[in-house]
Design a protein around this motif. Structure first.
Motif, PDB file in Angstrom:
ATOM      1  N   ARG A 166       0.822  -1.198   0.000  1.00 48.00           N
ATOM      2  CA  ARG A 166       0.000   0.000   0.000  1.00 48.00           C
ATOM      3  C   ARG A 166       0.866   1.262   0.000  1.00 48.00           C
ATOM      4  O   ARG A 166       0.600   2.210  -0.742  1.00 48.00           O
ATOM      5  N   GLU A 167       1.933   1.238   0.810  1.00 43.89           N
ATOM      6  CA  GLU A 167       2.855   2.380   0.849  1.00 43.89           C
ATOM      7  C   GLU A 167       3.436   2.649  -0.526  1.00 43.89           C
ATOM      8  O   GLU A 167       3.521   3.792  -0.976  1.00 43.89           O
ATOM      9  N   LEU A 168       3.843   1.541  -1.185  1.00 41.50           N
ATOM     10  CA  LEU A 168       4.448   1.686  -2.512  1.00 41.50           C
ATOM     11  C   LEU A 168       3.457   2.266  -3.513  1.00 41.50           C
ATOM     12  O   LEU A 168       3.790   3.161  -4.285  1.00 41.50           O
ATOM     13  N   ARG A 169       2.235   1.714  -3.496  1.00 42.78           N
ATOM     14  CA  ARG A 169       1.209   2.218  -4.415  1.00 42.78           C
ATOM     15  C   ARG A 169       0.981   3.703  -4.167  1.00 42.78           C
ATOM     16  O   ARG A 169       0.846   4.492  -5.095  1.00 42.78           O
ATOM     17  N   GLN A 170       0.937   4.065  -2.881  1.00 42.28           N
ATOM     18  CA  GLN A 170       0.673   5.460  -2.550  1.00 42.28           C
ATOM     19  C   GLN A 170       1.797   6.362  -3.053  1.00 42.28           C
ATOM     20  O   GLN A 170       1.550   7.422  -3.622  1.00 42.28           O
ATOM     21  N   ALA A 171       3.029   5.884  -2.861  1.00 43.18           N
ATOM     22  CA  ALA A 171       4.173   6.671  -3.323  1.00 43.18           C
ATOM     23  C   ALA A 171       4.099   6.846  -4.838  1.00 43.18           C
ATOM     24  O   ALA A 171       4.372   7.918  -5.379  1.00 43.18           O
ATOM     25  N   TYR A 172       3.679   5.777  -5.495  1.00 45.23           N
ATOM     26  CA  TYR A 172       3.579   5.785  -6.950  1.00 45.23           C
ATOM     27  C   TYR A 172       2.509   6.774  -7.402  1.00 45.23           C
ATOM     28  O   TYR A 172       2.741   7.619  -8.280  1.00 45.23           O
ATOM     29  N   VAL A 173       1.353   6.712  -6.747  1.00 42.36           N
ATOM     30  CA  VAL A 173       0.270   7.637  -7.112  1.00 42.36           C
ATOM     31  C   VAL A 173       0.670   9.079  -6.800  1.00 42.36           C
ATOM     32  O   VAL A 173       0.373  10.001  -7.569  1.00 42.36           O
ATOM     33  N   GLN A 174       1.389   9.271  -5.674  1.00 46.04           N
ATOM     34  CA  GLN A 174       1.834  10.632  -5.340  1.00 46.04           C
ATOM     35  C   GLN A 174       2.790  11.175  -6.394  1.00 46.04           C
ATOM     36  O   GLN A 174       2.719  12.342  -6.781  1.00 46.04           O
ATOM     37  N   THR A 175       3.685  10.297  -6.870  1.00 52.93           N
ATOM     38  CA  THR A 175       4.637  10.720  -7.900  1.00 52.93           C
ATOM     39  C   THR A 175       3.906  11.121  -9.178  1.00 52.93           C
ATOM     40  O   THR A 175       4.147  12.177  -9.765  1.00 52.93           O
ATOM     41  N   VAL A 176       2.984  10.225  -9.566  1.00 50.68           N
ATOM     42  CA  VAL A 176       2.192  10.517 -10.765  1.00 50.68           C
ATOM     43  C   VAL A 176       1.401  11.822 -10.566  1.00 50.68           C
ATOM     44  O   VAL A 176       1.326  12.668 -11.458  1.00 50.68           O
ATOM     45  N   GLY A 177       0.863  11.983  -9.374  1.00 44.63           N
ATOM     46  CA  GLY A 177       0.091  13.197  -9.064  1.00 44.63           C
ATOM     47  C   GLY A 177       0.947  14.455  -9.153  1.00 44.63           C
ATOM     48  O   GLY A 177       0.504  15.489  -9.665  1.00 44.63           O
ATOM     49  N   ALA A 178       2.197  14.332  -8.683  1.00 42.68           N
ATOM     50  CA  ALA A 178       3.099  15.486  -8.730  1.00 42.68           C
ATOM     51  C   ALA A 178       3.382  15.864 -10.179  1.00 42.68           C
ATOM     52  O   ALA A 178       3.422  17.046 -10.546  1.00 42.68           O
TER      53      ALA A 178
END
Ligand SMILES: [Fe+2]
Ligand SMILES: [Fe+2]
Length: 375
Positions: A166-178
């Protein structure tokens, strides 16, 4: 001192003497008792592995003695030594499982010796079986314990892995969001556009009952749908007025550029396709681009994103025009259902808008895709 002990019980002293004589040289201790109560008292002090008793005795009959022995020392092997007159009683005792063997008087010396040795073997075997049962019971307990521990460990590890995932997915979505934010920031007029399209699209996907995996994919595709604008000259992107045909042609390149950028990232390959086709028209007409795909050939996430892209764009203020009121969305979606938009997406979106009202396009809403998926 021998390893084996046998107790003989008989009220006739001559019999006991004869037995003792007979077994004098055998590898066993021989105890004697002249009646039932004396036998029980003796056993209390001196454990024997085998008890041999007469049937007819004044204080207690042999069957009663043996059942008392059986009750208190279940492992003791019980034998009856009796004359023919008491045969039926003895046979019955055998049948009830009270005794192991029957020896008739007068006995054959060899037979008596052999029977006693068999009885000791029988006793040893029973003890061994019991010991093994006990060992296997203990091992079972230990195994159950280990199993329980293992289950705990596996559960813990699984939870840790899920958290990490979940942490990884979140980091991934945050990166994409940025990244999406960076694209939108290029143009002050479209700030937050991608994030809102992503938000609207995930809500629409859920309204259409898609899986959480699909909703997540639609969210990411929504965040990235305009990533290709990075490759369009600022003069075109930032033009505070309506575009001329040439500029419009340039803008129309953004889906293909976006797809090209994303194609190079392995885990964004399927997102790349959704991005490439987010401006296709459902009817396949030339107003859609870049490939004029129609109907089901347009990736489903692209069809959802197109509806949400339109809603976001028309209700947001632009430097050269005010955003249209919420109510106008209904007309627009209805008008272009089946031509620009997938009618199924329109139906679901109208239902969703009807239910949520103007709150749906509120600008100050916070949104966490994973909270949303799990809610
Ligand atoms: Fe776009
Ligand atoms: Fe867009």
């Amino acid at each position: 001192m021998h390893q084996h002990t046998v107790l003989f019980v008989d009220d006739e002293i001559n019999i006991l003497k004869a037995i003792q004589r007979l077994l004098r040289h055998e590898d066993m201790n021989v105890l004697c008792a002249s009646g039932g109560s004396e036998a029980l008292a003796l056993l209390e002090q001196d454990p024997a592995q085998v008890v041999v008793t007469d049937q007819r005795m004044p204080d207690m009959c042999g069957v009663d003695l043996l059942s008392a022995v059986r009750e208190r020392w279940p492992d003791v092997v019980r034998i009856m030594l009796t004359g023919y007159t008491e045969m039926d009683i003895a046979v019955e005792a055998i049948n009830r499982g009270e005794i192991y063997r029957l020896i008739t008087k007068p006995w054959q010396d060899d037979e008596l010796r052999a029977t006693l040795h068999q009885a000791f073997d029988h006793h040893a075997l029973k003890s061994e079986i019991r010991r093994l049962n006990q060992v296997s019971r203990e091992q079972n307990f230990r195994l159950q314990d280990m199993n329980r521990n293992l289950e705990h460990k596996v559960r813990d590890r699984t939870r840790q892995l899920a958290d990490k995932h979940r942490e990884l997915r979140q980091a991934y979505v945050q990166t994409v969001g940025a990244l999406a934010e960076a694209i939108d920031a290029k143009d002050a007029g479209t700030r937050g556009h991608s994030e809102r399209v992503a938000l609207f699209s995930s809500k629409l996907a859920r309204e259409m009952d898609f899986t959480v995996e699909f909703i997540e994919r639609v969210y990411i595709a929504g965040l990235l749908h305009d990533v290709g604008k990075i490759g369009i000259p600022d003069a075109v992107i930032l033009k505070p007025a309506k575009l001329d045909p040439d500029e419009y042609e340039q803008i129309k390149r953004h889906p293909a550029i976006g797809a090209k950028i994303l194609e190079r990232v392995d885990f964004l390959k399927d997102i790349a396709l959704c991005v490439r086709h987010h401006h296709e028209w459902f009817d396949g007409s030339s107003r859609g681009y870049p490939d004029r795909l129609a109907g089901n050939r347009i990736p489903l996430p692209s069809r959802l994103i197109l509806v949400c892209d339109t809603i976001e764009a028309m209700t947001s203020d632009r430097p050269y025009r005010k955003g249209l009121p919420f109510e106008r969305v209904f007309d627009e979606l209805t008008k272009y259902s089946g031509s620009q938009f997938d009618p199924d997406c329109v139906t679901a979106m109208l239902r969703l808008l009807e239910r949520e009202g103007p709150d749906f396009i509120r600008r100050d809403q916070t949104f966490d895709i994973y909270e949303f998926i799990e809610s």
